[in-house]
Scaffold this motif. Structure first.
Motif, PDB file in Angstrom:
ATOM      1  N   ALA A 277      -3.823   2.293  -4.962  1.00  0.00           N
ATOM      2  CA  ALA A 277      -2.902   3.422  -5.128  1.00  0.00           C
ATOM      3  C   ALA A 277      -2.649   4.139  -3.806  1.00  0.00           C
ATOM      4  CB  ALA A 277      -3.452   4.405  -6.158  1.00  0.00           C
ATOM      5  N   LEU A 278      -3.642   4.108  -2.926  1.00  0.00           N
ATOM      6  CA  LEU A 278      -3.500   4.782  -1.634  1.00  0.00           C
ATOM      7  C   LEU A 278      -2.569   4.037  -0.679  1.00  0.00           C
ATOM      8  CD1 LEU A 278      -7.170   6.012  -1.051  1.00  0.00           C
ATOM      9  CD2 LEU A 278      -5.176   7.363  -1.727  1.00  0.00           C
ATOM     10  N   ARG A 279      -2.045   2.901  -1.109  1.00  0.00           N
ATOM     11  CA  ARG A 279      -0.997   2.253  -0.331  1.00  0.00           C
ATOM     12  C   ARG A 279       0.300   3.051  -0.407  1.00  0.00           C
ATOM     13  NH1 ARG A 279      -1.840  -3.855  -2.801  1.00  0.00           N
ATOM     14  NH2 ARG A 279      -3.902  -4.258  -1.913  1.00  0.00           N
ATOM     15  N   HIS A 280       0.408   3.902  -1.417  1.00  0.00           N
ATOM     16  CA  HIS A 280       1.604   4.731  -1.578  1.00  0.00           C
ATOM     17  C   HIS A 280       1.459   5.976  -0.704  1.00  0.00           C
ATOM     18  CE1 HIS A 280       3.102   2.319  -4.940  1.00  0.00           C
ATOM     19  NE2 HIS A 280       1.859   2.296  -5.387  1.00  0.00           N
ATOM     20  N   ARG A 281       2.278   6.048   0.307  1.00  0.00           N
ATOM     21  CA  ARG A 281       2.127   7.131   1.290  1.00  0.00           C
ATOM     22  C   ARG A 281       2.242   8.532   0.688  1.00  0.00           C
ATOM     23  NH1 ARG A 281       4.217   6.986   7.492  1.00  0.00           N
ATOM     24  NH2 ARG A 281       3.499   9.063   8.108  1.00  0.00           N
ATOM     25  N   PRO A 282       3.152   8.789  -0.260  1.00  0.00           N
ATOM     26  CA  PRO A 282       3.221  10.139  -0.830  1.00  0.00           C
ATOM     27  C   PRO A 282       1.886  10.602  -1.417  1.00  0.00           C
ATOM     28  CG  PRO A 282       5.150   8.872  -1.476  1.00  0.00           C
ATOM     29  CD  PRO A 282       4.204   7.908  -0.823  1.00  0.00           C
ATOM     30  N   LEU A 283       1.160   9.692  -2.061  1.00  0.00           N
ATOM     31  CA  LEU A 283      -0.126  10.046  -2.640  1.00  0.00           C
ATOM     32  C   LEU A 283      -1.140  10.392  -1.555  1.00  0.00           C
ATOM     33  CD1 LEU A 283      -1.487  10.292  -5.380  1.00  0.00           C
ATOM     34  CD2 LEU A 283      -2.151   7.894  -5.208  1.00  0.00           C
ATOM     35  N   VAL A 284      -1.109   9.643  -0.464  1.00  0.00           N
ATOM     36  CA  VAL A 284      -2.000   9.919   0.665  1.00  0.00           C
ATOM     37  C   VAL A 284      -1.652  11.261   1.310  1.00  0.00           C
ATOM     38  CG1 VAL A 284      -2.758   9.124   2.939  1.00  0.00           C
ATOM     39  CG2 VAL A 284      -2.373   7.470   1.107  1.00  0.00           C
ATOM     40  N   VAL A 285      -0.358  11.546   1.411  1.00  0.00           N
ATOM     41  CA  VAL A 285       0.072  12.811   2.019  1.00  0.00           C
ATOM     42  C   VAL A 285      -0.451  13.992   1.219  1.00  0.00           C
ATOM     43  CG1 VAL A 285       2.071  14.271   2.529  1.00  0.00           C
ATOM     44  CG2 VAL A 285       2.119  11.838   3.124  1.00  0.00           C
TER      45      VAL A 285
ATOM     46  N   MET B  49       2.033  14.677  -9.639  1.00  0.00           N
ATOM     47  CA  MET B  49       2.415  14.026 -10.893  1.00  0.00           C
ATOM     48  C   MET B  49       3.553  13.030 -10.696  1.00  0.00           C
ATOM     49  SD  MET B  49       0.706  14.825 -13.639  1.00  0.00           S
ATOM     50  CE  MET B  49       1.843  14.523 -14.985  1.00  0.00           C
ATOM     51  N   ASN B  50       4.386  13.259  -9.699  1.00  0.00           N
ATOM     52  CA  ASN B  50       5.543  12.394  -9.475  1.00  0.00           C
ATOM     53  C   ASN B  50       5.512  11.727  -8.097  1.00  0.00           C
ATOM     54  OD1 ASN B  50       7.341  13.027 -11.929  1.00  0.00           O
ATOM     55  ND2 ASN B  50       6.803  15.055 -11.154  1.00  0.00           N
ATOM     56  N   ALA B  51       4.330  11.648  -7.505  1.00  0.00           N
ATOM     57  CA  ALA B  51       4.252  11.170  -6.130  1.00  0.00           C
ATOM     58  C   ALA B  51       4.352   9.661  -5.999  1.00  0.00           C
ATOM     59  CB  ALA B  51       2.947  11.651  -5.484  1.00  0.00           C
ATOM     60  N   ALA B  52       3.775   8.921  -6.936  1.00  0.00           N
ATOM     61  CA  ALA B  52       3.686   7.463  -6.758  1.00  0.00           C
ATOM     62  C   ALA B  52       3.810   6.753  -8.096  1.00  0.00           C
ATOM     63  CB  ALA B  52       2.357   7.106  -6.095  1.00  0.00           C
ATOM     64  N   PRO B  53       4.355   5.541  -8.096  1.00  0.00           N
ATOM     65  CA  PRO B  53       4.550   4.778  -9.337  1.00  0.00           C
ATOM     66  C   PRO B  53       3.280   4.069  -9.790  1.00  0.00           C
ATOM     67  CG  PRO B  53       5.390   3.532  -7.502  1.00  0.00           C
ATOM     68  CD  PRO B  53       4.922   4.846  -6.933  1.00  0.00           C
ATOM     69  N   VAL B  54       2.242   4.858 -10.064  1.00  0.00           N
ATOM     70  CA  VAL B  54       0.989   4.297 -10.574  1.00  0.00           C
ATOM     71  C   VAL B  54       0.545   5.120 -11.771  1.00  0.00           C
ATOM     72  CG1 VAL B  54       0.230   3.377  -8.353  1.00  0.00           C
ATOM     73  CG2 VAL B  54      -0.353   5.724  -8.959  1.00  0.00           C
ATOM     74  N   GLU B  55      -0.361   4.563 -12.562  1.00  0.00           N
ATOM     75  CA  GLU B  55      -0.822   5.271 -13.742  1.00  0.00           C
ATOM     76  C   GLU B  55      -1.572   6.540 -13.369  1.00  0.00           C
ATOM     77  OE1 GLU B  55      -3.069   2.513 -16.027  1.00  0.00           O
ATOM     78  OE2 GLU B  55      -1.310   1.311 -16.594  1.00  0.00           O
ATOM     79  N   ARG B  56      -1.526   7.516 -14.258  1.00  0.00           N
ATOM     80  CA  ARG B  56      -2.085   8.829 -13.941  1.00  0.00           C
ATOM     81  C   ARG B  56      -3.576   8.780 -13.653  1.00  0.00           C
ATOM     82  NH1 ARG B  56       1.201  11.292 -18.803  1.00  0.00           N
ATOM     83  NH2 ARG B  56       3.205  11.601 -17.794  1.00  0.00           N
ATOM     84  N   SER B  57      -4.323   8.053 -14.448  1.00  0.00           N
ATOM     85  CA  SER B  57      -5.771   8.027 -14.224  1.00  0.00           C
ATOM     86  C   SER B  57      -6.115   7.413 -12.873  1.00  0.00           C
ATOM     87  CB  SER B  57      -6.464   7.245 -15.345  1.00  0.00           C
ATOM     88  OG  SER B  57      -5.989   5.918 -15.375  1.00  0.00           O
ATOM     89  N   THR B  58      -5.373   6.398 -12.465  1.00  0.00           N
ATOM     90  CA  THR B  58      -5.621   5.739 -11.181  1.00  0.00           C
ATOM     91  C   THR B  58      -5.251   6.652 -10.022  1.00  0.00           C
ATOM     92  OG1 THR B  58      -5.220   3.567 -12.148  1.00  0.00           O
ATOM     93  CG2 THR B  58      -5.045   3.746  -9.750  1.00  0.00           C
ATOM     94  N   ALA B  59      -4.063   7.253 -10.106  1.00  0.00           N
ATOM     95  CA  ALA B  59      -3.634   8.161  -9.047  1.00  0.00           C
ATOM     96  C   ALA B  59      -4.519   9.387  -8.983  1.00  0.00           C
ATOM     97  CB  ALA B  59      -2.185   8.557  -9.277  1.00  0.00           C
ATOM     98  N   SER B  60      -4.985   9.849 -10.136  1.00  0.00           N
ATOM     99  CA  SER B  60      -5.902  10.978 -10.179  1.00  0.00           C
ATOM    100  C   SER B  60      -7.173  10.676  -9.399  1.00  0.00           C
ATOM    101  CB  SER B  60      -6.253  11.304 -11.633  1.00  0.00           C
ATOM    102  OG  SER B  60      -7.280  12.258 -11.694  1.00  0.00           O
ATOM    103  N   ALA B  61      -7.708   9.477  -9.599  1.00  0.00           N
ATOM    104  CA  ALA B  61      -8.928   9.082  -8.893  1.00  0.00           C
ATOM    105  C   ALA B  61      -8.700   9.048  -7.392  1.00  0.00           C
ATOM    106  CB  ALA B  61      -9.391   7.714  -9.393  1.00  0.00           C
ATOM    107  N   ALA B  62      -7.583   8.451  -6.958  1.00  0.00           N
ATOM    108  CA  ALA B  62      -7.306   8.317  -5.523  1.00  0.00           C
ATOM    109  C   ALA B  62      -7.087   9.677  -4.870  1.00  0.00           C
ATOM    110  CB  ALA B  62      -6.078   7.434  -5.318  1.00  0.00           C
ATOM    111  N   TYR B  63      -6.245  10.493  -5.486  1.00  0.00           N
ATOM    112  CA  TYR B  63      -5.939  11.818  -4.942  1.00  0.00           C
ATOM    113  C   TYR B  63      -7.173  12.710  -4.908  1.00  0.00           C
ATOM    114  CZ  TYR B  63      -4.477  16.707  -5.241  1.00  0.00           C
ATOM    115  OH  TYR B  63      -4.372  18.059  -5.064  1.00  0.00           O
TER     116      TYR B  63
END
Length: 418
Positions: free
Chosen positions: A229-237, A346-360
């Protein structure tokens, strides 16, 4: 915090359904949502609960400010790492049982903390508390969004309200029970978690209105998914922005009580005022700022003001009323920013919420883990002013970072959830 792209994903389950659905009113929620809301209030008490009793614990256990600050460091460090496995657990046992697992772990370790007699044992038990909080925090927003019938934006506000109430009540409970004994707040949370456990058990049955997807996700998550998920730059930002500003946040939380010169009761009331402003602004002001000025611009302003507030605390560390007023005022700034960044994520990256939640959350709580101990050490190495200067510097760095990456995150204001 949880995340998803409105056009591609919704719940942690991966079920496809647009984020723009607005079915019911803000308070017209299923019982299951209110069960999670109540449990969330108790869980988030843990963030501010120990603030009024930090000095009392230091005196009782003959510990330094930096050693006592490890109560925040161990809590946040374990939470950060544990966030990476929350998606794996949730995808196998379901949202309900992940929430219950978090509640049980919090109850056990808070009780053990209240019975401990050594600072290092207490630091270890707070780490266990952080593990429980990871399971709960990473799942609660997904649960509220998935089960709510009023749309994603209102569900986020409801979640932030639980955070605000919990953070505001935590210091008050810590101050009142802490005036009896520093052990009181820890044992009190354990008791409240028993009530939260019963509320979730009774009000979140697998049937009776709980979506099948929310009860038992079909798609199993891999341990590598948060890193992918951290490949998505908005999520990393957003994650690194939160990491930087958490240096300031937890410098205020963990170090300010040592320079206020107040007793347990008074510290509880100061952080109560901080928490009330955080709750009110997160629910009522942040959505208006977002609509009026946009997520990133509003965040930049709030964080700039927070950085300046910490700078004022650094300059006038010896002036009691400045420190007290700054702490309370910071609650309004942090309340706005918390809701803004959560809604943006919530709208940063095209990944599932639980996965993006963990990464963020992994990135976010790294800052919260380092800052408390670092602040205490800076005061020991130099003087009481330096921790606030450093905290202010990191907050301003978060502003510069998100503005430099504005083009990568500006899309969040045009996603369906808004």
């Amino acid at each position: 915090m949880s995340v998803a792209n409105s056009s591609q994903t919704t719940a942690a389950t991966g079920a496809n359904q647009p984020l723009t659905i607005q079915k019911g009113g803000f308070f017209n929620q299923p019982r299951a949502v209110w069960a999670v809301f109540f449990a969330g209030i108790i869980a988030f008490m843990g963030i501010g609960l120990v603030d009024p009793i930090l000095k009392a614990i230091a005196e009782e256990m003959h510990a330094s400010a930096s050693e006592v600050s490890l109560l925040f460091t161990s809590y946040n460090a374990v939470m950060a790492v544990a966030m990476l496995i929350t998606g794996v657990v949730t995808s196998r046992i379901g949202i309900k049982w992940t929430l219950l697992l978090g509640v049980v772990i919090i109850a056990v370790f808070s009780l053990l903390g209240g019975l401990s007699n050594d600072i290092w044992a207490l630091v270890g038990y707070r780490a266990g508390w952080g593990l429980g909080n990871a399971f709960f925090v990473a799942t609660a927003l997904t649960a509220i969004v998935s089960l709510s019938n009023s749309g994603v934006t209102k569900a986020i506000i409801l979640y932030e309200a639980a955070i605000g109430i919990g953070i505001s009540v935590g210091p008050l409970l810590g101050g009142e029970l802490g005036s009896i004994s520093w052990r009181g707040p820890f044992i009190g949370v354990a008791g409240l978690m028993v009530i939260a456990f019963l509320a979730i058990i009774l009000m979140m049955p697998k049937a009776a209105g709980v979506p099948k997807a929310a009860a038992a996700p079909a798609k199993k998550t891999s341990l590598l998914d948060p890193f992918r998920a951290l490949r998505h730059r908005p999520l990393v930002v957003f994650g690194l922005t939160a990491c930087f500003y958490n240096f300031g946040f937890f410098t205020l939380m963990a170090y300010a009580p040592f320079v206020m010169g107040l007793g347990i009761h008074e510290l509880g009331y100061v952080f109560l005022g901080w928490g009330i402003l955080l709750a009110v602004t997160s629910v009522f002001m942040a959505p208006w700022l977002q609509r009026k000025f946009g997520t990133v611009k509003s965040m930049a302003v709030m964080l700039t003001l927070f950085g300046l507030t910490l700078l004022a605390m650094a300059i006038w560390t010896d002036t009691q009323w400045v420190i007290i007023a700054s702490v309370v005022f910071a609650g309004a700034l942090l309340g706005n920013n918390n809701t803004l960044i959560t809604t943006g994520v919530m709208n940063a990256a095209p990944v599932e919420r639980s996965t993006a939640s963990a990464a963020y959350s992994f990135l976010r709580f790294i800052g919260g883990a380092i800052a408390p101990y670092f602040a205490g050490k800076l005061a020991e190495w130099f003087n009481p002013h330096v921790p606030f200067y450093v905290g202010a510097g990191f907050v301003i760095l978060s502003v510069l970072f998100i503005l430099a990456n504005h083009k990568h995150v500006k899309h969040v204001d045009h996603a369906g959830g808004h």
